[in-house]
Write a protein that holds these residues in place. Structure first.
Motif, short mmCIF file in Angstrom:
data_model
loop_
_atom_site.label_atom_id
_atom_site.label_comp_id
_atom_site.label_asym_id
_atom_site.label_seq_id
_atom_site.Cartn_x
_atom_site.Cartn_y
_atom_site.Cartn_z
N ALA A 179 8.98 65.64 20.31
CA ALA A 179 10.26 65.67 19.60
C ALA A 179 10.43 64.41 18.76
O ALA A 179 9.91 63.35 19.10
N SER A 180 11.18 64.55 17.69
CA SER A 180 11.59 63.40 16.88
C SER A 180 12.87 63.79 16.15
O SER A 180 13.24 64.96 16.08
N PHE A 181 13.56 62.80 15.63
CA PHE A 181 14.70 63.07 14.76
C PHE A 181 14.88 61.91 13.81
O PHE A 181 14.42 60.79 14.06
N SER A 182 15.52 62.19 12.69
CA SER A 182 15.86 61.13 11.75
C SER A 182 17.37 61.10 11.59
O SER A 182 18.05 62.12 11.70
N VAL A 183 17.88 59.91 11.36
CA VAL A 183 19.30 59.69 11.13
C VAL A 183 19.44 59.08 9.75
O VAL A 183 18.76 58.10 9.43
N HIS A 184 20.29 59.68 8.93
CA HIS A 184 20.48 59.19 7.56
C HIS A 184 21.98 59.06 7.30
O HIS A 184 22.77 59.91 7.68
N ARG A 185 22.33 57.95 6.64
CA ARG A 185 23.71 57.73 6.24
C ARG A 185 23.71 57.05 4.88
O ARG A 185 22.99 56.07 4.67
N SER A 186 24.51 57.56 3.98
CA SER A 186 24.69 56.93 2.67
C SER A 186 26.15 56.56 2.52
O SER A 186 27.03 57.37 2.80
N GLN A 187 26.38 55.34 2.09
CA GLN A 187 27.76 54.90 1.89
C GLN A 187 27.77 53.90 0.74
O GLN A 187 27.14 52.84 0.83
N GLY A 188 28.46 54.25 -0.32
CA GLY A 188 28.53 53.35 -1.47
C GLY A 188 27.16 53.10 -2.05
O GLY A 188 26.41 54.02 -2.35
N GLY A 216 24.74 51.45 -0.44
CA GLY A 216 23.74 51.27 0.61
C GLY A 216 23.42 52.57 1.33
O GLY A 216 24.17 53.54 1.27
N SER A 217 22.29 52.58 1.98
CA SER A 217 21.93 53.73 2.80
C SER A 217 21.20 53.25 4.04
O SER A 217 20.70 52.13 4.10
N TYR A 218 21.18 54.12 5.03
CA TYR A 218 20.57 53.82 6.32
C TYR A 218 19.73 55.02 6.70
O TYR A 218 20.19 56.15 6.66
#
Length: 69
Positions: free
Chosen positions: A20-29, A31-33
């Motif tokens: 198993a694996s997963f990715s977490v993505h967040r974009s704000q303004g 910047g991104s994560y």
């Protein structure tokens, strides 16, 4: 899941089991994560690995201090 996009994935091993694996993505303004989590644990079924990835993704994004993976 809230402000994050969580993408679970499964990978078949050479011996026919699944990881198993997963990715977490967040974009704000401006910047991104993005972070990818991979697990050493093997599962007999693809669905078992997927369920584990979804659960771990939920824990990672919903807890103020998530467990160390």
């Amino acid at each position: 899941m809230g402000k994050y996009v969580v993408s679970p994935a499964t990978h078949r091993t050479d011996c026919g089991r699944y990881r198993a694996s997963f990715s977490v993505h967040r974009s704000q303004g401006n910047g991104s994560y993005c972070r990818v989590f991979r697990f050493d644990r093997c599962f007999a079924s693809r669905e078992g690995a997927r369920l584990f990835a979804v659960t771990q993704g939920w824990l990672q994004t919903s807890m103020s201090q998530p467990p160390a993976c």
